[in-house]
Design an enzyme around this catalytic site. Structure first.
Site, PDB file in Angstrom:
ATOM      1  N   ASP A  31       0.850  -1.193   0.000  1.00 49.02           N
ATOM      2  CA  ASP A  31       0.000   0.000   0.000  1.00 49.02           C
ATOM      3  C   ASP A  31       0.885   1.242   0.000  1.00 49.02           C
ATOM      4  OD1 ASP A  31      -2.375   1.471   0.172  1.00 49.02           O
ATOM      5  OD2 ASP A  31      -2.364   1.457   2.368  1.00 49.02           O
TER       6      ASP A  31
ATOM      7  N   HIS B 203      -9.642   4.825  -1.007  1.00 44.53           N
ATOM      8  CA  HIS B 203      -8.743   4.944   0.140  1.00 44.53           C
ATOM      9  C   HIS B 203      -9.413   5.786   1.220  1.00 44.53           C
ATOM     10  CE1 HIS B 203      -4.561   3.784  -1.517  1.00 44.53           C
ATOM     11  NE2 HIS B 203      -5.473   3.307  -2.346  1.00 44.53           N
TER      12      HIS B 203
ATOM     13  N   ASN C 231     -10.123   0.201   1.061  1.00 40.91           N
ATOM     14  CA  ASN C 231      -9.039   0.124   2.033  1.00 40.91           C
ATOM     15  C   ASN C 231      -9.488   0.511   3.435  1.00 40.91           C
ATOM     16  OD1 ASN C 231      -7.567  -0.304  -0.320  1.00 40.91           O
ATOM     17  ND2 ASN C 231      -5.943   1.136   0.231  1.00 40.91           N
TER      18      ASN C 231
ATOM     19  N   ALA D  23      -7.676   0.886   7.455  1.00 36.42           N
ATOM     20  CA  ALA D  23      -6.462   0.822   8.272  1.00 36.42           C
ATOM     21  C   ALA D  23      -6.703   1.384   9.670  1.00 36.42           C
ATOM     22  CB  ALA D  23      -5.315   1.583   7.599  1.00 36.42           C
ATOM     23  N   THR D  24      -7.063   2.670   9.743  1.00 34.15           N
ATOM     24  CA  THR D  24      -7.155   3.354  11.038  1.00 34.15           C
ATOM     25  C   THR D  24      -8.083   2.647  12.011  1.00 34.15           C
ATOM     26  OG1 THR D  24      -6.673   5.484  10.003  1.00 34.15           O
ATOM     27  CG2 THR D  24      -7.730   5.532  12.161  1.00 34.15           C
TER      28      THR D  24
END
Length: 283
Positions: A81, A207, A229, A231-232
Site C-alpha cells: 500500500d 482509500h 481500504n 487501516a485506522t
C-alpha cells in the site's frame, strides 16, 4: 497459497461488490483478518505501508501472510500500500508480494505518469497487478501540506489519459475521503465515482475509508468502486481490546491474552465491513 488481486477485483467489478483491503500491523492483525475472511467466506487483501514495513521488513510480513494463505481456501492477496518509489515496489515484487501500489499522487500529473509507468511495465512483465493513485486523498499519507485551492477530486478525462499512458491495472481516486481520523462526517462525491467508472475499464479503489458511513461505501461500490481500504479503524479496534484487557487484569503479564482480545475486536469490525462490501460468500 497467495493469489494476485487481478481475478478478485475483476470479479468484484463484474458482480458489483467490493473486496476489503486491510492493513496489517503484526501477526495478530494477520490472524484476525484471516479469521474474519474465513467466517464470511470472503476474498481478502492484506496490505502493508512503507511505514509498517520499516518495523520488521517486507520478508517478515510476506512470511506471515503467506503462512496465513497456505492455511485457508479463501483467496488471499498481499499488497504493498502506498509504495513510495520504484525501488520499494521492486523489492516488494521480489519478496513475493502479489500486488503493489505506486503512489505518485503527491506530484504533478506528468510526474505522476513518469513515476507510475515504469512500475506498471515491470508488473505487466511479471504478472503482478499495479495500483496507482490520481487525485488527492487527504490525511496522513500525504508527503506535504495540501495546496490552497487544490481540487481534491480526480478528473475523469485525466484518469483516462493517465491509465492509457501508465498501464496501471487499478486506480485509487480522489472522491472526498482522507486517511486517518475524520474531524467530521466524510462525504463521498458519488457523481465523480460514476463519471470515472463510466470512462475506465479497470477496477477503482477507495482509500481513507475508516470512518466513512457504510451506506456511502455501499453506494460507491454500486457506482464502480471494487477495492476498499481500511487501516485506522483496525488499529483503533485492536488497541481498544488490548487496553481494555490490561485495565481489567492489571496482574496479567502474558501478552497473548490482551492480544487475543484485541484480535477479537478486529474480527468483529472486519466481518461487519465484509458484509457491507457484499463480499460474503464470494471466496
Amino acid at each position: 497459497m497467495l493469489v494476485t488481486t487481478r481475478e478478485m477485483l475483476q470479479d468484484a467489478r463484474k458482480h458489483h461488490y467490493g473486496v476489503g483491503a486491510f492493513n496489517v500491523e503484526n501477526l495478530e492483525f494477520v490472524m484476525a483478518i484471516l479469521a474474519a475472511a474465513e467466517e464470511t467466506k470472503s476474498p481478502v487483501i492484506m496490505q502493508t505501508t512503507p511505514g509498517t514495513i520499516k518495523t520488521a521488513g517486507l520478508d517478515y510480513f510476506y512470511g506471515m501472510v503467506a503462512a496465513a494463505a497456505a492455511r485457508t481456501d479463501v483467496p488471499v492477496a498481499l499488497h504493498l500500500d502506498h509504495g513510495d518509489g520504484f525501488e520499494r515496489c521492486m523489492q516488494a515484487m521480489k519478496t513475493g508480494y502479489t500486488s503493489v501500489m505506486i503512489d505518485g499522487s503527491h506530484v504533478p500529473f506528468e510526474e505522476n505518469i513518469a513515476v507510475t509507468a515504469p512500475v506498471a511495465r515491470v508488473g505487466r512483465a511479471l504478472g503482478i497487478p499495479v495500483e496507482a493513485e490520481l487525485g488527492k486523498v487527504g490525511g496522513k499519507e500525504d508527503d506535504g501540506p495540501s495546496v490552497e485551492g487544490e481540487n481534491p477530486y480526480t478528473d475523469p478525462d485525466e484518469a483516462v489519459e493517465f491509465v492509457e499512458r501508465t498501464g496501471c491495472t487499478s486506480l485509487a481516486i480522489g472522491v472526498g475521503t482522507a486517511h486517518g481520523i475524520y474531524a467530521g462526517t466524510p462525504h463521498i462525491q458519488q457523481d465523480v465515482v460514476k463519471a470515472i467508472a463510466s470512462k475506465l475499464d479497470i477496477p477503482l479503489v477507495l482509500h481513507g475509508t475508516s470512518g466513512v458511513p457504510d451506506e456511502q461505501v455501499a453506494e460507491a461500490i454500486q457506482n464502480g468502486i471494487c477495492k476498499v481500504n481500511y487501516a485506522t479503524e483496525l488499529r483503533q479496534a485492536y488497541t481498544k481490546g488490548y487496553q481494555d484487557f490490561v485495565a481489567a487484569h492489571p496482574e496479567n503479564f502474558d501478552p497473548k491474552k490482551p492480544a487475543h482480545q484485541g484480535m477479537d475486536e478486529i474480527v468483529k469490525i472486519v466481518k461487519i465491513r465484509m458484509q457491507n462490501l457484499g463480499s460474503v460468500g464470494r471466496a
